[in-house]
Structures are given as structure tokens and as C-alpha cells.
Design an enzyme around this catalytic site. Structure first.
Site, PDB file in Angstrom:
ATOM      1  CE  LYS A 267     -15.818   9.186   9.767  1.00  0.00           C
ATOM      2  NZ  LYS A 267     -16.158  10.606   9.673  1.00  0.00           N
TER       3      LYS A 267
ATOM      4  CE  LYS B  49      -7.678  13.102  10.857  1.00  0.00           C
ATOM      5  NZ  LYS B  49      -9.028  13.566  11.143  1.00  0.00           N
TER       6      LYS B  49
ATOM      7  CE  LYS C 104     -12.574  17.872   6.425  1.00  0.00           C
ATOM      8  NZ  LYS C 104     -13.902  17.396   6.818  1.00  0.00           N
TER       9      LYS C 104
HETATM   10  P1  AMP Z   1     -14.189  12.163  12.149  1.00  0.00           P
HETATM   11  O1  AMP Z   1     -13.837  10.927  11.377  1.00  0.00           O
HETATM   12  O2  AMP Z   1     -13.391  13.328  11.697  1.00  0.00           O
HETATM   13  O3  AMP Z   1     -15.662  12.404  12.218  1.00  0.00           O
HETATM   14  O4  AMP Z   1     -13.724  11.899  13.650  1.00  0.00           O
HETATM   15  C1  AMP Z   1     -14.526  11.304  14.649  1.00  0.00           C
HETATM   16  C2  AMP Z   1     -13.721  11.110  15.900  1.00  0.00           C
HETATM   17  O5  AMP Z   1     -12.634  10.208  15.668  1.00  0.00           O
HETATM   18  C3  AMP Z   1     -13.081  12.402  16.422  1.00  0.00           C
HETATM   19  O6  AMP Z   1     -13.058  12.371  17.827  1.00  0.00           O
HETATM   20  C4  AMP Z   1     -11.685  12.332  15.868  1.00  0.00           C
HETATM   21  O7  AMP Z   1     -10.761  13.091  16.606  1.00  0.00           O
HETATM   22  C5  AMP Z   1     -11.403  10.847  15.994  1.00  0.00           C
HETATM   23  N1  AMP Z   1     -10.398  10.448  15.001  1.00  0.00           N
HETATM   24  C6  AMP Z   1     -10.528  10.538  13.649  1.00  0.00           C
HETATM   25  N2  AMP Z   1      -9.413  10.107  13.031  1.00  0.00           N
HETATM   26  C7  AMP Z   1      -8.555   9.752  14.018  1.00  0.00           C
HETATM   27  C8  AMP Z   1      -7.220   9.237  14.015  1.00  0.00           C
HETATM   28  N3  AMP Z   1      -6.571   9.016  12.871  1.00  0.00           N
HETATM   29  N4  AMP Z   1      -6.629   8.969  15.206  1.00  0.00           N
HETATM   30  C9  AMP Z   1      -7.300   9.194  16.376  1.00  0.00           C
HETATM   31  N5  AMP Z   1      -8.547   9.682  16.438  1.00  0.00           N
HETATM   32  C10 AMP Z   1      -9.174   9.964  15.279  1.00  0.00           C
END
Ligand code: AMP
Ligand code: TRP
Length: 336
Positions: free
Chosen positions: A204, A201, A121
Site C-alpha cells: 500500500k 510485493k 525501509k
Molecule cells: P501491511 O499492509 O504491511 O500492514 O500488511 C497487513 C497484512 O497484509 C499483513 O499480514 C501482510 O503480510 C499482509 N499483506 C500485505 N501485502 C500483502 C501482499 N502483497 N500479499 C499478501 N499479503 C499481504
């Protein structure tokens, strides 16, 4: 063992950063697991709004406010029940930020420099000090509640390891206050990949600039169908178990996770069938699930008073639990 170790059901805590529209990756890797396992645990789920500030260039106050409401409404729409889970906004429990500072002070810089998320990042923007020390705040989020399990996607594994290291270092310096949390990561579906690029991955933040990268939980069906039908696969045309490219593998994982079967069963179901058919069925299960979530979401969003009450009640309950550990941490350092 710390004296404030929770009795009874094991305690679970997790959160999602308030930086954009939640994706099907967030749902499969995190939210669906939280909802399914709710009855087995004492649950704390929060909106990580302080974490959203780590890239301040991307923040607009009105958008952040809207994301916070959207996320809490989606928590409810995805099946989290305020009777069974404490749902709260991180910044309304100030102990997170204070313990985060204490952890900044006990975390060696070298540990933070090794974090892969920081390394990637910090490439594009002017990295803030907050982006660098973010794992210490995340450790505070977890350890304040003496969580036993932290259900997350695979990308968060390293963050939970550093939270354990920070707990251990604090306990060593000041006495046994924090218990060691364990990650809870599903065996299949813990890393949903980008539809436009199955080597990265689904995220968002990437979805904000690349159409066709992700499926957002609030996307209209036509948009979902288009993104799935255009998903990158490979030069082949039918599903062959001996030659599975990352794109096809990702579609099988999505299908399995959303239809409640494991990935191997999904593979058997589609073996020898054309990619087009696989995509069509993935689009269908996704739209079916997402539409049900959206119906509940719109109902919940029509009652802002209920949303505000959920957040106010959640903050009160979370503060009560957090306060116990926080007081112990303050005592053991001599701040109290
Ligand atoms: P974040 O969007 O980074 O705040 O992620 C929130 C939660 O969603 C965390 O537990 C991440 O590990 C999970 N997560 C985010 N993107 C993915 C993805 N592409 N596949 C599986 N889990 C995800
Ligand atoms: N870092 C997590 C993410 O971006 C969000 C998060 C912040 C979190 N604090 C947490 C997850 C504590 C679990 C526990 O996905």
C-alpha cells in the site's frame, strides 16, 4: 505454560498498519483468512496505528484519522463480525506501548539489525528509532494476548519469529509469562506481487506513488480493469505451465484466491489460453469481489456512530484480555 493461557478455542490475533489504502494483497494474504477462519477461533484484530508513526514524514493527522476509520469499516465490510471478533485500535490499549518498551529493553540490537524490512525501509528515508524497534512493539501486540496463531502474509514471517525469540528471552530472564505464537500463512496467495512489477510485493505504500502498482479495495471498477489489463507479463502470449513468468504466475494466484480454487487448478483452467483472456477474467473476479465489499463499506461509513461504538467496545474488550498478561509481566519484572 503461562497461567493466563487461554482455555477453549485457540486465540488468533493480527493487525494491519494504518498507512494507506488497503490493497487486494492485504485482503487475500490477511483479511480474507481472518474472516474465513473466524468461527474456529477466539479473535482479536486491530488497526496498528502506532506502527503508522514509524515513518513520521508520511503522517498527516487528518489522513491518519481517516485511515483508521477506513480500516475498521473495511474490516467489517470484509466480513469480520464484532460478535465473533474483537476489533480495536492499538493506541486505545496503552499496554501495547508499555510492553513494547519493556521488550525494547530485552531485545538485543543485533536481532533488530537483521530484520529485512528494516534494511529495505531504512534505505530511502531518515530512519527513526521507532522504525528500528518496531518488531518489539509488534511482539508486544501479539504476546499481550497470548495468541496461538497469527494470520499474516508471507512478508511478516520474520516478525513472528522475532516475537518468539523475544518471548523466549523474556521468559528466560523473568519467568514464564508469554506463550509462543505460530504464524498462520496461506499456501498460495500469501505474497501477491505488484501488477506493474511482479518481482516486488504489492504494497500500500508503493501504491501511493505508482499508479497501476496495486488494486486498492476501494478503487472504482474502471481503475481496477485498467491496472489488471496493463499488468506486466512477459514476451509470450499464452499461458504455458513450463514457462511461467512471475507476472503470469501472479495473475493465476489472484484468480485462484478470488475464485476459491487453488493455483494449480487455475493453471489448468488457463493453460494454452491467451494472456488477454486471463487478464479479463482476473479483472472480472476482482471487480465482483471488491464491489460487494464496497457496497457494505459505504453502508457502514454512513453510520459514524456505529463505527465509533465498534471501536469503543473493542478497546474495552481488548483491554480486559491484555490487562491479565500485562499485570503478570509487570509483576515478574518487579515493576509491580
Ligand atoms: P501491511 O499492509 O504491511 O500492514 O500488511 C497487513 C497484512 O497484509 C499483513 O499480514 C501482510 O503480510 C499482509 N499483506 C500485505 N501485502 C500483502 C501482499 N502483497 N500479499 C499478501 N499479503 C499481504
Ligand atoms: N507489521 C504488520 C504489517 O505491517 C502489522 C502488525 C503490527 C501486526 N502488529 C502486528 C500483524 C501483530 C500481526 C500481529 O503488516
Amino acid at each position: 505454560m503461562p497461567s493466563n493461557t487461554p482455555p477453549g478455542k485457540p486465540r488468533v490475533l493480527s493487525g494491519i498498519t494504518a498507512t494507506g489504502k488497503l490493497t487486494i494483497g492485504n485482503y487475500i494474504g490477511a483479511l480474507s483468512v481472518w474472516a474465513q477462519e473466524q468461527d474456529k477461533h477466539e479473535n482479536y484484530f486491530f488497526i496498528a496505528d502506532l506502527h503508522a508513526l514509524t515513518v513520521p514524514e508520511n503522517i498527516k493527522a487528518n489522513d491518519l484519522r481517516e485511515h483508521i476509520k477506513q480500516i475498521v469499516a473495511l474490516y467489517l465490510a470484509c466480513g469480520l463480525d464484532p460478535e465473533k471478533s474483537v476489533l480495536f485500535q492499538q493506541s486505545r490499549v496503552p499496554a501495547h506501548a508499555t510492553l513494547g518498551w519493556i521488550f525494547d529493553c530485552v531485545t538485543p540490537i543485533g536481532w533488530l539489525e537483521r530484520m529485512t524490512q528494516y534494511k529495505s525501509k531504512s534505505q530511502n528515508a531518515t530512519p527513526s528509532a521507532g522504525l528500528f524497534t518496531y518488531p518489539a512493539l509488534m511482539a508486544a501486540d501479539i504476546l499481550l494476548y497470548q495468541a496461538t496463531y497469527v494470520p499474516v502474509g508471507d512478508d511478516q514471517r520474520q516478525h513472528i519469529e522475532i516475537a518468539r525469540d523475544i518471548a523466549q528471552r523474556f521468559n528466560h530472564l523473568f519467568g514464564e509469562v508469554f506463550r509462543m505464537p505460530e504464524p498462520m500463512i496461506r499456501t498460495s496467495g500469501a505474497r501477491i506481487m505488484g501488477l506493474d512489477d511482479p518481482t516486488v510485493k504489492m504494497s500500500k505504500s508503493t501504491a501511493q506513488t505508482r499508479d497501476g502498482h496495486a488494486i486498492a479495495l476501494l478503487d472504482p471498477p474502471a481503475k481496477i480493469r485498467k491496472a489488471v489489463m496493463r499488468a506486466v507479463t512477459d514476451s509470450g502470449s499464452e499461458v504455458r505451465p513450463d514457462a511461467l513468468s512471475p507476472g503470469v504466475d501472479n495473475l493465476l494466484t489472484l484468480f485462484g484466491a478470488l475464485s476459491g480454487i487453488d493455483r494449480d487448478e487455475a493453471l489448468r483452467r488457463f493453460e494454452g489460453r491467451r494472456y488477454g483472456e486471463l487478464k479479463k477474467e482476473v479483472a472480472e473476479v476482482t471487480i465482483e469481489r471488491v464491489t460487494a465489499i464496497q457496497d457494505r463499506y459505504h453502508e457502514i461509513r454512513s453510520d459514524e456512530t456505529y463505527l465509533e461504538k465498534t471501536l469503543a467496545d473493542g478497546a474495552e474488550k481488548a483491554s480486559e484480555t491484555a490487562e491479565q498478561t500485562f499485570t503478570e509481566a509487570m509483576r515478574s519484572t518487579g515493576l509491580l
